[in-house]
Design an enzyme around this catalytic site. Structure first.
Site, PDB file in Angstrom:
ATOM      1  N   LYS A   1       0.844  -1.208   0.000  1.00 38.23           N
ATOM      2  CA  LYS A   1       0.000   0.000   0.000  1.00 38.23           C
ATOM      3  C   LYS A   1       0.879   1.260   0.000  1.00 38.23           C
ATOM      4  O   LYS A   1       2.069   1.190   0.338  1.00 38.23           O
ATOM      5  CB  LYS A   1      -0.913  -0.014   1.225  1.00 38.23           C
TER       6      LYS A   1
ATOM      7  N   TYR B   1      15.262  30.013  11.515  1.00 42.02           N
ATOM      8  CA  TYR B   1      14.139  30.827  11.984  1.00 42.02           C
ATOM      9  C   TYR B   1      13.988  30.699  13.496  1.00 42.02           C
ATOM     10  O   TYR B   1      14.198  29.625  14.058  1.00 42.02           O
ATOM     11  CB  TYR B   1      12.836  30.326  11.358  1.00 42.02           C
TER      12      TYR B   1
HETATM   13  C1  LIG Z   1      -0.335  -2.201   6.634  1.00 42.74           C
HETATM   14  C2  LIG Z   1      -1.003  -3.481   6.824  1.00 42.74           C
HETATM   15  C3  LIG Z   1      -0.256  -4.658   7.002  1.00 42.74           C
HETATM   16  C4  LIG Z   1       1.251  -4.683   7.113  1.00 42.74           C
HETATM   17  O1  LIG Z   1       1.699  -4.226   8.368  1.00 42.74           O
HETATM   18  P1  LIG Z   1       3.261  -4.232   8.707  1.00 42.74           P
HETATM   19  O2  LIG Z   1       3.295  -3.890  10.141  1.00 42.74           O
HETATM   20  O3  LIG Z   1       3.885  -3.169   7.841  1.00 42.74           O
HETATM   21  O4  LIG Z   1       3.779  -5.571   8.395  1.00 42.74           O
HETATM   22  C5  LIG Z   1      -0.937  -5.862   7.054  1.00 42.74           C
HETATM   23  N1  LIG Z   1      -2.284  -5.904   6.978  1.00 42.74           N
HETATM   24  C6  LIG Z   1      -3.034  -4.787   6.817  1.00 42.74           C
HETATM   25  C7  LIG Z   1      -4.508  -4.906   6.744  1.00 42.74           C
HETATM   26  C8  LIG Z   1      -2.428  -3.540   6.749  1.00 42.74           C
HETATM   27  O5  LIG Z   1      -3.176  -2.451   6.618  1.00 42.74           O
END
Ligand SMILES: *Cc1c(COP(=O)(O)O)cnc(C)c1O
Length: 362
Positions: free
Chosen positions: A29, A249
């Site tokens: 993702k 800044y």
């Molecule tokens: C992001 C996600 C994962 C992976 O999680 P990690 O901690 O990066 O391994 C797995 N399942 C779902 C549904 C997710 O949203």
């Protein structure tokens, strides 16, 4: 200079995760945790990965173009069906009501029954709801291929007991559902849960890992993971300042004595999180601290006489890794990866056919 993404590290991490016992269901993702969808998916596909998970339909379409005969699972509830049918995507069932409302689109779609064991995001909230979904799929002749959950507390170090309750709930519900239906894939463990190798997840066919593939671990350090990400920049200006002077800044930093300050051309606009300043950077293997804040396009170091304009600065690399910052508690590993902008030049190592999305440098 710039960002280097090591595809061989991802390749090797995939092999090492699978050596724990189960094939990888790769979570890609958000542009593969912002490491680049196409190069990452191509690499994993070459390594034999045939299951990918994303959150959105657009991401799924991107995965499909690099992984022609893989299963690509969309986790967010789907309400727009064209690409699902065209790209033959797998879809997760968000709830019983969603299933019934979307019924007219579901013939021939590969469905995964998701159990919500405590995250309160998507999936059946009770065993009865899961059973109703299963019965509906069977009555309607739908293609229910997967059973899954997502554990919200697998990497919370203060909630082992609650996590264990979630695992127990998944084990109990899924065992009973599997008496009524054969599932082609059963997937639950994210990276942290993979490490726990809980025997109650013995019926799972895959581990659904993201961050481990990229070489990072939020929980305990995992010494066999290979970080896939490095980021170098250079010193673009140096100033000798007097005691009492500020840097950048605001008045957040005041020199206590005469100091030598180096300016870096990288800031939070490039995705260098402010959290990064809690640990030093390295210039020719010598550590130098950030001073003042990290600003939009610049940041500042306190250096010594050995540092010159043009020197390379390791922001993330062999000495300071993303997870060293993770363990300061100021930003987690996925967040540091996702924050980074593609404005920074990028280069891939270890790829065969990969072209990065933008800004290739050599
Ligand atoms: C992001 C996600 C994962 C992976 O999680 P990690 O901690 O990066 O391994 C797995 N399942 C779902 C549904 C997710 O949203």
């Amino acid at each position: 200079m710039g960002v280097t993404i090591d595809l061989n590290a991802i390749r090797e991490n995939k092999r090492r995760i699978e050596a724990l016992g189960r094939p990888v269901f790769a979570v890609v993702k958000n542009n593969a945790y912002n490491l680049g969808m196409k190069p990452v998916v191509t690499t994993l596909y070459e390594e034999g990965v045939r299951h990918f998970m994303v959150t959105t339909l657009d991401e799924a379409t991107e995965v499909r173009s690099s992984a022609p005969d893989a299963r690509v699972l969309v986790m967010n509830p789907v309400y727009e069906w064209t690409s699902v049918h065209e790209q033959q995507l797998d879809v997760a069932i968000g709830s019983y009501d969603w299933l019934v409302a979307q019924r007219s689109q579901l013939d021939g779609v590969r469905l995964h029954l998701k159990l919500d064991v405590g995250m309160n995001r998507f999936g059946a909230k009770t065993y009865d709801e899961a059973l109703a979904i299963l019965a509906y799929c069977q009555d309607e002749g739908l293609d229910l291929v997967g059973l899954c959950t997502h554990f919200p507390l697998a990497d919370a170090d203060n909630a082992e007991i609650e996590h264990s309750v979630h695992v127990e709930r998944f084990a109990d519900w899924s065992t009973r559902l599997m008496e009524r239906q054969t599932f082609e894939v059963v997937h639950a463990a994210n990276s942290a849960a993979t490490l726990q190798a809980d025997p109650r997840l013995g019926h799972c066919t895959h581990v659904r890992v993201g961050i481990f593939l990229y070489g990072y671990s939020s929980v305990e350090p995992v010494d066999w993971l290979i970080p896939a990400f490095r980021w170098e920049t250079e010193v673009i200006a140096i100033h000798d300042i007097e005691a009492g002077a500020h840097v950048g800044y605001g008045t957040g930093y005041t020199a206590e004595s005469r100091e030598r300050i180096a300016v870096l051309p990288i800031g939070y606009g490039d995705g260098l999180m402010r959290a990064r300043r809690h640990l030093p950077v390295h210039i020719q293997e010598k550590a130098f601290p950030f001073v003042s804040n990290i600003f939009m396009s610049h940041s500042f170091l306190r250096v010594d006489a050995s540092v010159q304009i043009g020197d390379r600065v390791e922001l993330y690399g062999n000495t300071t890794k993303i997870d060293d910052i993770t363990r300061t508690g100021y930003a987690n590993n996925s967040e540091q990866l996702c924050a980074r902008s593609w404005r920074v030049p990028h280069r891939y190592e270890g790829g065969n056919v990969c072209t990065p999305p933008t800004n290739q440098f050599v």
